[in-house]
Enzyme design. Structure first.
Site, short mmCIF file in Angstrom:
data_model
loop_
_atom_site.label_atom_id
_atom_site.label_comp_id
_atom_site.label_asym_id
_atom_site.label_seq_id
_atom_site.Cartn_x
_atom_site.Cartn_y
_atom_site.Cartn_z
N ASP A 144 101.24 34.23 24.71
CA ASP A 144 100.81 34.07 23.33
C ASP A 144 100.03 32.76 23.14
O ASP A 144 100.53 31.68 23.47
CB ASP A 144 102.08 34.09 22.45
N GLY A 145 98.81 32.88 22.60
CA GLY A 145 97.95 31.71 22.43
C GLY A 145 98.57 30.65 21.53
O GLY A 145 98.43 29.44 21.78
N ASP A 162 88.06 33.61 21.61
CA ASP A 162 87.28 34.84 21.80
C ASP A 162 88.20 36.01 21.46
O ASP A 162 88.73 36.68 22.35
CB ASP A 162 86.80 34.91 23.25
N ASP A 165 89.21 41.27 15.99
CA ASP A 165 89.09 41.05 14.55
C ASP A 165 90.48 40.79 13.94
O ASP A 165 91.50 41.05 14.59
CB ASP A 165 88.41 42.27 13.92
N1 SPM Z 1 85.00 39.00 25.12
C1 SPM Z 1 84.62 39.90 24.12
C2 SPM Z 1 85.62 39.98 23.03
C3 SPM Z 1 84.93 40.27 21.77
N2 SPM Z 1 85.53 39.62 20.69
C4 SPM Z 1 84.93 39.90 19.43
C5 SPM Z 1 84.98 41.34 19.10
C6 SPM Z 1 84.59 41.59 17.69
C7 SPM Z 1 84.41 43.04 17.46
N3 SPM Z 1 84.19 43.37 16.10
C8 SPM Z 1 83.11 42.75 15.46
C9 SPM Z 1 83.22 42.89 14.00
C10 SPM Z 1 82.66 41.72 13.32
N4 SPM Z 1 83.22 41.60 12.02
#
Ligand code: SPM
Length: 293
Positions: A144-145, A162, A165
């Site tokens: 867990d981060g 990273d 949502d």
């Molecule tokens: N390493 C990739 C992981 C991606 N992380 C972000 C994913 C976001 C996806 N949904 C985007 C919607 C933006 N509101």
């Protein structure tokens, strides 16, 4: 609506982006399972190479992932004078680790993702992304981060979130206590960058995440990049610095075209770094307004 219909995957989400969905034609389902934390799907698409999809939300496709991973990595790295120790929270696919490890000043990359199955599946099915996970600079912790941050005060020059949502396992990464933990885990002068949504379908999420960052750090900014397979083709990052002299809009480390070729960079350069902070007027107004909504 079924997300898999007539050979197409559709990214339907009535909560995050009601009434709009990107679809990718599927050549083959490569893997599908439910881990302890989420639904994990890897597909081979007809147009965008392989795609990683968590809880029916596209995380990355081979065709455009670099536009996200280079920017979430190099906007903060090139804003820091000497980024030796970098922490990535989330990013179990390895794309951000791959990019961060290329930076010549970075000595150690720590990747913390709660879901070990994402890491393993990406190693099996998405080698172009997950090659970052095998870099000798990178150490991986499946935990867990938030707990990891609680246990590591004052340790990192740059922390990159990273994340998925703000629903499900990632929800806590968009709340004030998380930002306090990020701040405490930084060394003096440290910098954070976090996935913060898009201005077209989640401007409130952008505003809320920017407010968290602004309430926590003396300097805060929001930057954008273009990723065709995210809803509306755009996504942004909030960035915060403990150093009140940081000017995110002007990179302090500039790589030449030869450097960038050698690092196999396809999206980031100093010009796009500066441009990422130039925002449409409605976004500038939203982010500078004192109104909550
Ligand atoms: N390493 C990739 C992981 C991606 N992380 C972000 C994913 C976001 C996806 N949904 C985007 C919607 C933006 N509101």
């Amino acid at each position: 609506m079924n997300v898999m219909q007539s050979g197409w995957f559709s990214e339907v989400n009535d909560y995050l982006w009601p009434g709009v969905a990107l679809s990718l034609e599927v050549e083959k389902v490569l893997h599908h399972e439910c881990s302890k934390y989420q639904d994990i799907l890897v597909i081979k698409t007809k147009s965008h190479g392989k795609a990683l999809i968590l809880d029916n939300v596209i995380q990355c496709t081979e065709k455009d992932e670099y536009a996200y991973h280079e920017m979430i990595s190099y906007l903060p790295l090139c804003s820091h004078p000497n980024p030796k120790d970098v922490l990535i929270i989330g990013g179990g696919d390895g794309g951000a680790a791959r990019e961060v490890a290329k930076h010549p000043d970075v000595e150690r990359v720590t990747l913390v993702d709660i879901d070990n199955r994402v890491i393993e599946i990406c190693k099996d099915y998405l080698p172009r992304l997950s090659l970052g996970l095998n870099n000798p600079k990178v150490s991986i912790h499946a935990c867990d981060g938030l707990q990891y941050l609680k246990d590591h005060h004052g340790k990192f020059d740059v922390i990159i979130t990273d994340s998925c949502d703000p629903v499900g396992p990632a929800e806590h990464l968009f709340e004030q206590p998380y930002y306090e933990l990020l701040k405490a885990a930084l060394k003096p002068g440290g910098i954070i960058a976090s996935q913060a949504g898009t201005v077209w379908e989640s401007i409130e999420q952008v505003k809320n995440t920017f407010e968290l960052c602004k309430n926590t750090f003396p300097v805060a900014a929001y930057a954008v990049t273009a990723v065709p397979t995210y809803p509306t083709g755009q996504i942004g990052f909030v960035m915060g610095s403990l150093d009140d002299k940081t000017n995110f809009t002007e990179p302090i480390r500039i790589f030449s075209d030869d450097d960038l070729d050698e690092m196999e960079m396809k999206y980031y350069n100093d010009k796009i770094h500066r441009a990422a902070f130039v925002l449409p007027r409605f976004v500038e107004m939203k982010l500078s307004s004192n109104k909550k909504n």
